[in-house]
Write an enzyme that holds these catalytic residues in place. Structure first.
Site, mmCIF file in Angstrom:
data_model
loop_
_atom_site.group_PDB
_atom_site.id
_atom_site.type_symbol
_atom_site.label_atom_id
_atom_site.label_comp_id
_atom_site.label_asym_id
_atom_site.label_seq_id
_atom_site.Cartn_x
_atom_site.Cartn_y
_atom_site.Cartn_z
ATOM 1 N N THR A 380 0.834 -1.196 0.000
ATOM 2 C CA THR A 380 0.000 0.000 0.000
ATOM 3 C C THR A 380 0.869 1.245 0.000
ATOM 4 O O THR A 380 2.020 1.210 0.419
ATOM 5 C CB THR A 380 -0.924 -0.003 1.242
ATOM 6 O OG1 THR A 380 -1.651 -1.220 1.281
ATOM 7 C CG2 THR A 380 -1.905 1.150 1.221
ATOM 8 N N THR A 398 -3.676 1.149 -3.264
ATOM 9 C CA THR A 398 -3.007 -0.122 -2.975
ATOM 10 C C THR A 398 -3.132 -1.149 -4.085
ATOM 11 O O THR A 398 -4.056 -1.097 -4.900
ATOM 12 C CB THR A 398 -3.590 -0.729 -1.677
ATOM 13 O OG1 THR A 398 -2.815 -1.852 -1.279
ATOM 14 C CG2 THR A 398 -5.031 -1.162 -1.868
ATOM 15 N N GLY A 462 0.796 -0.111 4.853
ATOM 16 C CA GLY A 462 1.288 -1.237 5.641
ATOM 17 C C GLY A 462 0.213 -2.237 5.986
ATOM 18 O O GLY A 462 0.230 -2.819 7.078
ATOM 19 N N GLY A 463 -0.759 -2.444 5.083
ATOM 20 C CA GLY A 463 -1.769 -3.465 5.284
ATOM 21 C C GLY A 463 -2.563 -3.267 6.553
ATOM 22 O O GLY A 463 -3.003 -2.162 6.879
#
Length: 547
Positions: A380, A398, A462-463
């Protein structure tokens, strides 16, 4: 200094010609910070930041700058985002008014998608990882539709002009970054399975190395096609759309020309929460903002700021986070298709109920009994921008995981995101697969206003670590009244409702030891990369930071 106006503001002025020009000081770079100057700032990926700053220097507004930055980043960091990435959300605020709005460009499941389309194996995972890797993992891409909607409604520059830097980089190439090289190495076995990806990211069958020149001439042609028509329409309804749909059909994917033509990015109302004289505005479902607002409601209701013991404050923060993640993973989905108890989750009564649970568990010095599943992902990008008029944007976009589905459409250079992975593969969940449905995701671009005027924009990459890292930043900035620099430097932690807590090395040892004594499994792990910009209405200073 001349005021910058959005396109809509220009129309309201009855066609009056508006000219805005800025003189940028020399740009200085630091490893952990963005740019500091008065005329404007952009924070995020370095290549995108340079493109966005150039737009500000030439008189564009924050929306123009973030679009240029996003297009470049989709070329130079295509492991994290891309023109065919599955999408995201952006939050926009306007310095000349009290308006804050959001653009939802999340992926949508194709019409042929079904709740039981992915088989679950004996371990509870999807057989052959078909929801994360391959053509079935990709839904309808939303990124370009979101860019176009934001630019049409609030930009002042043409897509044709803003796409020029991205076209040049795709055609002439750029050195592979350390981040991209790591992503290629880590996903090489999957990339080898798809000829389009192998041809782009491997050289003689081996992953491209840091510093090697990466070129994507097919993607440059796609961008040129969009620039020539000054529109992203061809991606969704035209010859380009037909080529995309044909590739899906040829390779067993589900996206059709009709799915592409019917896809729409949409403008939606942000979720808001007032804390003191500041108000947080964040992206609503299917984005991750609801979880942030729910946690802040709990902390505010229990008087979290007044807790004197730092270990107890951290424990309370963690338990509020765990309760909200429990609700997030069990109850949330696309509110256009399933019933989500949003009003209840954000109500004062529910916040009071959960705050009492947090108070008791902190007093008893023990964790709440909550258990949730663990999932790891990364892929992302967030870009934040501010201009001299105080217009602000936080834009998160993302691929999903690194290189998304790992599929690249041959002849077009488009890497497909894996939006279908964001659905729960099991039928019967609020976030299960359904035709046209948008999956729950973690992105939560947010803006803070003071007395209605924007002062800060922030987002993360970062998910699943994104909501917690943004929450940590906002609690420091809004609740504890720390500066943006202090908030960006504050240590972060990640937890999804279970007993595992990942922390940064900089967490105070006394607090880490305290949580360990309570029974938490503490490990050091990566957190989201947070990028933010600020605006001082009194001085006009714009600043950007990232860590």
């Amino acid at each position: 200094m001349s005021k910058m106006y959005t396109r809509r503001e220009v129309l309201k002025l009855g066609g009056t010609a508006i000219a805005a020009s800025v003189m940028l000081p020399e740009i200085s770079w630091g490893r952990e910070t963005g740019i500091v100057n008065h005329p404007g700032a952009v924070s995020g990926d370095p290549d995108g930041v340079r493109a966005g700053m150039k737009v500000l220097a030439e008189g564009g507004n924050a929306i123009d700058a973030v679009v240029a930055a996003a297009l470049v980043t989709c070329v130079t960091a295509n492991n994290k985002c891309g023109l065919a990435g599955y999408g995201g959300h952006m939050t926009i605020a306007f310095g000349g008014s009290n308006k804050v709005t959001c653009i939802d460009y999340n992926s949508a499941a194709p019409a042929a998608a079904r709740a039981d389309m992915f088989q679950i194996n004996e371990t509870g995972k999807v057989k052959d990882n078909l929801n994360s890797t391959g053509w079935l993992a990709a839904g309808v891409p939303g990124t370009l539709a979101g860019i176009q909607l934001a630019l049409e409604r609030y930009g002042t520059r043409s897509l044709s002009k803003l796409a020029a830097p991205a076209i040049e980089l795709a055609r002439n190439g750029f050195p592979v970054s350390a981040s991209m090289a790591r992503a290629i190495r880590g996903t090489a076995p999957a990339l080898r399975r798809f000829p389009g990806s192998a041809g782009l990211f491997l050289k003689n069958g081996e992953p491209l190395k840091e510093g090697e020149i990466f070129r994507n001439p097919d993607l440059a042609k796609v961008l040129e096609t969009l620039a020539e028509s000054n529109s992203a329409d061809a991606f969704y309804d035209g010859e380009l759309a037909r080529k995309i749909a044909d590739a899906f059909q040829k390779n067993g994917g589900l996206v059709t020309t009709r799915d592409l033509a019917e896809y729409r990015a949409r403008e939606v109302e942000p979720l808001s929460l007032k804390w003191g004289n500041l108000t947080i505005h964040t992206a609503p479902l299917t984005a991750g903002g609801l979880t942030i607002v729910q946690i802040l409601n709990i902390l505010q209701e229990m008087g979290w700021k007044k807790l004197r013991s730092e270990p107890e404050r951290t424990h309370a923060f963690l338990e509020a986070l765990r309760l909200s993640w429990r609700d997030r993973l069990a109850l949330l989905g696309d509110p256009e298709q399933v019933e989500v108890p949003i009003k209840h989750l954000l109500s004062r009564d529910y916040a009071h109920e959960l705050a009492n649970q947090v108070r008791k568990t902190v007093k008893d010095k023990k964790p709440l009994s909550i258990h949730t599943p663990e999932v790891i992902d990364d892929g992302t990008m967030n870009l934040s921008a501010v201009d001299s008029a105080g217009n602000m944007v936080a834009m998160t976009l993302t691929q999903g995981g690194a290189f998304g589905s790992k599929v690249t459409i041959e002849g077009l250079g488009l890497v497909l995101g894996h939006g279908m992975w964001r659905f729960d593969p099991k039928p019967g969940h609020p976030n299960s697969v359904a035709p046209g449905k948008r999956p729950l995701h973690n992105m939560c671009p947010s803006i803070v206003t003071r007395k209605g005027k924007p002062v800060l924009a922030v987002g993360g990459a970062g998910g699943r670590t994104i909501p917690n890292s943004i929450l940590g930043f906002l609690t420091n900035y809004v609740a504890l009244e720390k500066s943006m620099d202090e908030a960006i430097a504050a240590p972060r932690l990640h937890n999804e409702g279970n007993m595992s807590v990942e922390i940064e090395n900089s967490w105070p040892k006394a607090e880490v030891d305290y949580l360990a004594l309570l029974g938490y499994k503490i490990t050091v792990g990566p957190q989201a990369y947070v990028s933010a910009v600020s605006f001082n209405p009194k001085t006009g200073e714009c600043r950007g930071v990232a860590r």
